[in-house]
Motif scaffolding. Structure first.
Motif, PDB file in Angstrom:
ATOM      1  N   ASN A 154     138.139  55.537 -43.310  1.00 60.63           N
ATOM      2  CA  ASN A 154     138.596  54.985 -44.592  1.00 60.63           C
ATOM      3  C   ASN A 154     138.199  55.900 -45.744  1.00 60.63           C
ATOM      4  O   ASN A 154     137.083  56.416 -45.785  1.00 60.63           O
ATOM      5  N   ASP A 155     139.107  56.065 -46.706  1.00 62.26           N
ATOM      6  CA  ASP A 155     138.792  56.729 -47.979  1.00 62.26           C
ATOM      7  C   ASP A 155     138.317  58.164 -47.818  1.00 62.26           C
ATOM      8  O   ASP A 155     137.485  58.639 -48.600  1.00 62.26           O
ATOM      9  N   ILE A 156     138.799  58.869 -46.816  1.00 61.87           N
ATOM     10  CA  ILE A 156     138.426  60.275 -46.686  1.00 61.87           C
ATOM     11  C   ILE A 156     139.684  61.144 -46.673  1.00 61.87           C
ATOM     12  O   ILE A 156     140.767  60.694 -46.324  1.00 61.87           O
ATOM     13  N   ASP A 157     139.510  62.397 -47.049  1.00 59.10           N
ATOM     14  CA  ASP A 157     140.653  63.302 -47.157  1.00 59.10           C
ATOM     15  C   ASP A 157     140.982  63.916 -45.800  1.00 59.10           C
ATOM     16  O   ASP A 157     140.278  63.721 -44.809  1.00 59.10           O
ATOM     17  N   PHE A 158     142.085  64.698 -45.765  1.00 55.40           N
ATOM     18  CA  PHE A 158     142.541  65.293 -44.504  1.00 55.40           C
ATOM     19  C   PHE A 158     141.468  66.170 -43.861  1.00 55.40           C
ATOM     20  O   PHE A 158     141.273  66.130 -42.651  1.00 55.40           O
ATOM     21  N   VAL A 479     150.550  58.354 -52.292  1.00 53.53           N
ATOM     22  CA  VAL A 479     149.295  59.004 -51.926  1.00 53.53           C
ATOM     23  C   VAL A 479     148.838  58.356 -50.630  1.00 53.53           C
ATOM     24  O   VAL A 479     148.703  57.128 -50.564  1.00 53.53           O
ATOM     25  N   THR A 480     148.626  59.152 -49.598  1.00 54.28           N
ATOM     26  CA  THR A 480     148.182  58.589 -48.323  1.00 54.28           C
ATOM     27  C   THR A 480     147.569  59.687 -47.469  1.00 54.28           C
ATOM     28  O   THR A 480     147.914  60.867 -47.619  1.00 54.28           O
ATOM     29  N   HIS A 481     146.658  59.288 -46.584  1.00 48.70           N
ATOM     30  CA  HIS A 481     146.119  60.194 -45.589  1.00 48.70           C
ATOM     31  C   HIS A 481     146.510  59.724 -44.187  1.00 48.70           C
ATOM     32  O   HIS A 481     145.978  60.232 -43.197  1.00 48.70           O
ATOM     33  N   ASP A 482     147.436  58.794 -44.120  1.00 51.43           N
ATOM     34  CA  ASP A 482     147.933  58.276 -42.854  1.00 51.43           C
ATOM     35  C   ASP A 482     148.937  59.284 -42.290  1.00 51.43           C
ATOM     36  O   ASP A 482     150.082  59.373 -42.729  1.00 51.43           O
ATOM     37  N   ARG A 483     148.495  60.054 -41.302  1.00 49.07           N
ATOM     38  CA  ARG A 483     149.321  61.153 -40.796  1.00 49.07           C
ATOM     39  C   ARG A 483     150.622  60.672 -40.165  1.00 49.07           C
ATOM     40  O   ARG A 483     151.674  61.291 -40.323  1.00 49.07           O
ATOM     41  N   THR A 484     150.563  59.561 -39.450  1.00 50.02           N
ATOM     42  CA  THR A 484     151.778  59.028 -38.824  1.00 50.02           C
ATOM     43  C   THR A 484     152.761  58.558 -39.889  1.00 50.02           C
ATOM     44  O   THR A 484     153.977  58.768 -39.768  1.00 50.02           O
TER      45      THR A 484
END
Length: 504
Positions: A154-158, A479-484
């Motif tokens: 949670n709440d972390i960058d790529f 804005v998202t870090h959800d790769r899928t």
């Protein structure tokens, strides 16, 4: 090795059984993921395994723990907000902290951090990724036999996600962890514990399989579809039999009424009535053996109108900022972004670089013009009044549906009648997200601004959100870090850094 047998956890405050009869083991090199919707008991299970005494639950069953367990709580910031890093690392260490300083320096170097640079910083000044790394360092200081991780992604960058995933894959320490990140689950997990609350969130249901997440998801979804077909066929066949039975029964009853002057025929018809009643009881016993109609974990019956038409040539956003100042005083130059009404654009970047601030700025700018904007903020209460009830909020945020229809839709989304009158501050994050999604589909927007919109939904059901946004005819800036999510929905990826905003 961790061994859990016939575990039952009851929440006494809500008079709700969270987990009923769960058994599993975690052996060497196992990476067991716990998944499920919000409120299903995932964090409670981790705390129970760790040995925490929670006054709101009763626990029965057997837990055989390994010698040393380390637990990375998702609420590090809440628990140690103003603590210096060095004091956080010293807290609850079983021996003299000075024995560990060589280990601390080694671990910081391993995680590409400088201990001397961080040791006198407060945890609340660190990015989400930095907190996760330092939390892992604290766990590894005690050489654990089992590592418990509660939502580390949670709440972390790529950059930190890739580091975390690599660490979890390569470590020889057995893991029991919670995550909503489908890609991390696919790449790391060797087993899945799936916690559910069915029957209007009144009955627990658990699954445990020693398979990777992708295999589990396929098995789970296939079983869901198969059980749904069987359950529907059982009920359809029963309805047909009962219709035929009722016709025969009514016919015999009518014949019996007409046979008052024929005792022999009356006796025969009476026997037939008795036989039919026995048959009815057999049908009822068959019905009692029907499998339950399977329930979706988090019902997402929300859809955009297909006939919504847009002017594909219209420019929604033409942003050109020479300097963009963040709340912390940092100035980012050269932010240029042009979005037409059919573009799907995502912005990524390191934690704290200003992605959320930029999205909020764009929302405010578009609001000054005649652009129809739908918005889901990272902190829902930025756009919701926590004192509003669910029903009041929805009735005042759209004009498409009347109260009766809104109640009907909320029912399909899993809310009970009384929950529709709950204040927004008293409902789960996942339910808040559903309400915001319902607002989006209930209005005619030209662009959607989304800040981490998939973070509060069970990974099993995230595909439904992906498909929802795929069907949107207008523009999306997220804005998202959800790769899928990124790979499924978006066409253009931009990276925000100290040098500006650039397209990859």
């Amino acid at each position: 090795m961790l061994s859990v047998k016939e575990l039952v956890i009851k929440n006494n405050q809500q008079d709700l059984v969270l987990i009923d009869g769960l058994s599993f083991t975690v052996n060497e090199n196992d990476k067991i993921a716990i998944i499920g919707s919000e409120g299903s008991g995932k964090s409670t299970l981790l705390s129970t395994v760790y040995g925490s005494k929670l006054d709101y639950i009763d626990v029965t069953g057997e837990i055989i723990r390994p010698g040393v367990i380390a637990y990375l709580n998702q609420n590090i910031l809440n628990l140690y907000e103003n603590e210096l890093v060095v004091h956080y690392l010293e807290t609850n260490i079983p021996e003299d902290i000075y024995h560990y300083y060589d280990i601390i320096y080694k671990l910081f170097n391993q995680f590409d951090l400088d201990f001397n640079e961080y040791k006198h910083r407060s945890l609340n000044t660190l990015s989400g990724g930095e907190r996760v790394k330092i939390g892992l360092i604290k766990c590894l200081m005690i050489s654990p036999d089992l590592l418990l991780l509660d939502e580390p992604s949670n709440d972390i960058d790529f950059e930190t996600i890739m580091f975390l995933e690599s660490f979890m894959k390569e470590t020889t320490i057995p893991l029991l962890f919670i995550s909503h990140d489908q890609r991390l689950l696919e790449n790391v997990s060797t087993g899945i514990i799936h916690l559910q609350q069915v029957h209007k969130k009144t009955k627990p249901k658990t699954y445990f399989l020693n398979v990777d997440y992708k295999t589990y998801k396929e098995k789970y979804l296939n079983k869901f579809e198969s059980d749904l077909m069987v359950a529907r066929k059982q009920r359809a066949d029963y309805d047909k039999k009962m219709d035929k039975f009722r016709q025969i029964y009514q016919k015999v009853e009518h014949q019996q009424d007409q046979a008052v002057r024929d005792p022999v025929l009356g006796r025969l018809l009476k026997k037939k009535i008795k036989s039919l009643k026995s048959q009815e009881k057999r049908y009822q016993k068959e019905k009692d053996l029907f499998i339950d109609i399977p329930e979706k974990e988090e019902p997402m019956y929300i859809y955009f109108e297909k006939e919504n038409k847009v002017n594909s040539k219209k420019t929604i956003l033409d942003l050109d900022l020479v300097d963009f100042k963040l709340p912390n005083g940092i100035v980012i130059p050269n932010i240029k972004l042009n979005i037409s009404v059919i573009d799907k654009v995502v912005i990524t970047g390191k934690n704290g670089i200003g992605k959320t601030t930029l999205i909020k700025y764009i929302y405010d700018e578009l609001g000054k013009r005649s652009v129809k904007v739908g918005y889901i903020s990272q902190n829902y209460f930025d756009i919701m009044d926590k004192e509003d009830t669910v029903l009041y909020y929805l009735l005042n945020k759209q004009t498409k549906y009347n109260e009766s229809k809104i109640r009907q839709i909320l029912g399909t989304l899993g809310l009970k009648k009384d929950e529709m009158l709950f204040k927004l501050k008293d409902i789960s994050e996942g339910t808040k997200l559903k309400i915001l999604l319902l607002v989006l589909v209930s209005n005619d927007y030209e662009i959607l601004l989304l800040d981490e919109p998939t973070r509060n939904i069970s990974p099993i059901n995230q595909d439904e959100i992906y498909n929802l946004f795929l069907s949107f005819k207008g523009a999306i800036l997220a804005v998202t870090h959800d790769r899928t999510f990124i790979e499924t929905v978006f066409d253009d990826i931009y990276v925000l850094s100290k040098e500006g905003l650039r397209k990859t």
